[in-house]
Motif scaffolding. Structure first.
Motif, PDB file in Angstrom:
ATOM      1  N   ASP A   1       0.832  -1.213   0.000  1.00 46.61           N
ATOM      2  CA  ASP A   1       0.000   0.000   0.000  1.00 46.61           C
ATOM      3  C   ASP A   1       0.868   1.265   0.000  1.00 46.61           C
ATOM      4  OD1 ASP A   1      -2.337   1.474  -0.017  1.00 46.61           O
ATOM      5  OD2 ASP A   1      -2.544   1.467   2.153  1.00 46.61           O
ATOM      6  N   GLY A   2       1.813   1.304  -0.901  1.00 47.86           N
ATOM      7  CA  GLY A   2       2.656   2.496  -1.070  1.00 47.86           C
ATOM      8  C   GLY A   2       3.888   2.522  -0.182  1.00 47.86           C
TER       9      GLY A   2
ATOM     10  N   LYS B   1      -0.377   1.940  -4.274  1.00 49.28           N
ATOM     11  CA  LYS B   1      -1.308   2.372  -3.227  1.00 49.28           C
ATOM     12  C   LYS B   1      -2.703   1.848  -3.529  1.00 49.28           C
ATOM     13  CE  LYS B   1      -1.165   6.120  -0.133  1.00 49.28           C
ATOM     14  NZ  LYS B   1      -1.358   5.148   0.850  1.00 49.28           N
TER      15      LYS B   1
END
Ligand SMILES: Cc1cc2nc3c(=O)[nH]c(=O)nc-3n(C[C@H](O)[C@H](O)[C@H](O)COP(=O)(O)OP(=O)(O)OC[C@H]3O[C@@H](n4cnc5c(N)ncnc54)[C@H](O)[C@@H]3O)c2cc1C
Length: 284
Positions: free
Chosen positions: A164-165, A182
């Protein structure tokens, strides 16, 4: 665990001549408290940091073994023992006292809450079996995410670690990939089916195992079959969980999130663990 609850439990158990190990990873909630003015004995208040450090010194003065290691897994071992697995090794113990504080690891991603139990899981050892030969994802990027991935490697067909980034963790296995995009949303019909990323791209999945940050009491509770309510460990008046030899104290049992309550519960948990071990030794 190294907050007021864990240290207090440690003081009582050590003074009863037991072998005690306190394991901690991140800071205690106490360290974030600027000034504490509602705890007994400090006429001008005390900073959370100072109270925290004094507690640690007190434990060290009693020769309590304190290790700064992240606990990534806890398993039931042989002969009523428990295996505490950390980033550095394995510790075997007859009793466990959870004093992990008040931490929740629920991601703020649209759809995650909605699909809990419908493809979103928080426990690889509990639910991994349902994903035999499936394409799944693990959400997280720390030691805990790696530990959960390792539980699933021989079950799932393919695992994508979704950071997620965040930075990609180090892991090498034929059926594991890392995706750092993300996440915008997860969705499906009756069960989770798809992940949509911020760049509008999509990925199909049969399930997502959430393993964000450092595992806390609710994650460990699931692995051991300990009853929880809204992420808080359920204990009786003696701080006993439903699993023999396993206790919980402090913020992780809910109710008042205060030092005085953590100290009281740490005392109870410690005394109860002493009684339990005495009984176990009498049986041998
Ligand atoms: C900003 C703030 C102000 C506050 N002010 C007050 C106040 O004025 N008065 C008051 O009474 N209370 C106050 N509190 C609450 C108080 O700090 C908590 O009630 C208390 O610290 C709880 O103690 P605990 O031992 O249960 O957990 P914590 O002190 O949070 O300790 C938990 C421990 O568990 C460890 N741990 C968790 N998971 C793992 C893992 N996987 N591996 C290894 N270690 C792990 C952590 O590293 C930590 O050491 C405040 C809290 C905050 C955040």
């Amino acid at each position: 665990m190294l907050g007021p609850a864990g240290v207090t439990a440690g003081l009582y158990t050590k003074r009863a001549n037991l072998n005690v190990l306190i394991i901690y990873k991140e800071l205690s909630g106490l360290e974030k408290a600027d000034v504490i003015e509602n705890y007994y004995g400090f006429k001008n208040g005390i900073s959370g940091e100072e109270l925290y450090k004094t507690g640690i010194e007190q434990a060290k003065n009693l020769d309590i073994d304190i290790k700064k290691e992240e606990v990534t897994n806890i398993q039931i071992g042989e002969n009523k023992n428990y295996k505490v697995i950390t980033e550095n090794g394995i510790y075997h113990t007859k009793t466990l006292i959870f004093a992990t504080g008040n931490k929740r690891n629920t991601p703020k991603i649209k759809g995650i809450k909605e699909f809990e139990g419908k493809g979103i899981s928080y426990c690889a050892v509990c639910d991994g079996f349902f994903y035999k030969n499936k394409d799944i994802a693990v959400l997280g990027n720390g030691n805990y995410a790696i530990s959960e991935t390792n539980e699933l490697i021989n079950i799932a067909k393919h695992i994508t670690i979704l950071t997620d980034g965040k930075e990609a963790p180090e892991i090498r296995a034929d059926n594991v990939d890392i995706d750092t995009r993300k996440i915008r949303e997860v969705r499906g019909n009756k069960k989770i089916e798809e992940i949509e990323f911020e760049d509008n791209s999509k990925m199909k999945t049969d399930g997502i195992f959430v393993a964000l940050g450092v595992a806390g009491s609710s994650e460990f509770a699931k692995k051991l079959g300990i009853i929880t309510n809204k992420d808080k460990i359920i204990v009786n008046e003696n701080m006993e969980t439903n699993v023999p030899g396993v206790y919980a104290c402090g913020d992780c049992t809910g109710g008042l999130l205060q030092i005085s309550k953590s100290v009281y519960e740490g005392t109870k948990a410690g005394l109860q663990a002493i009684k339990y071990l005495k009984k176990q030794n009498e049986k041998v």
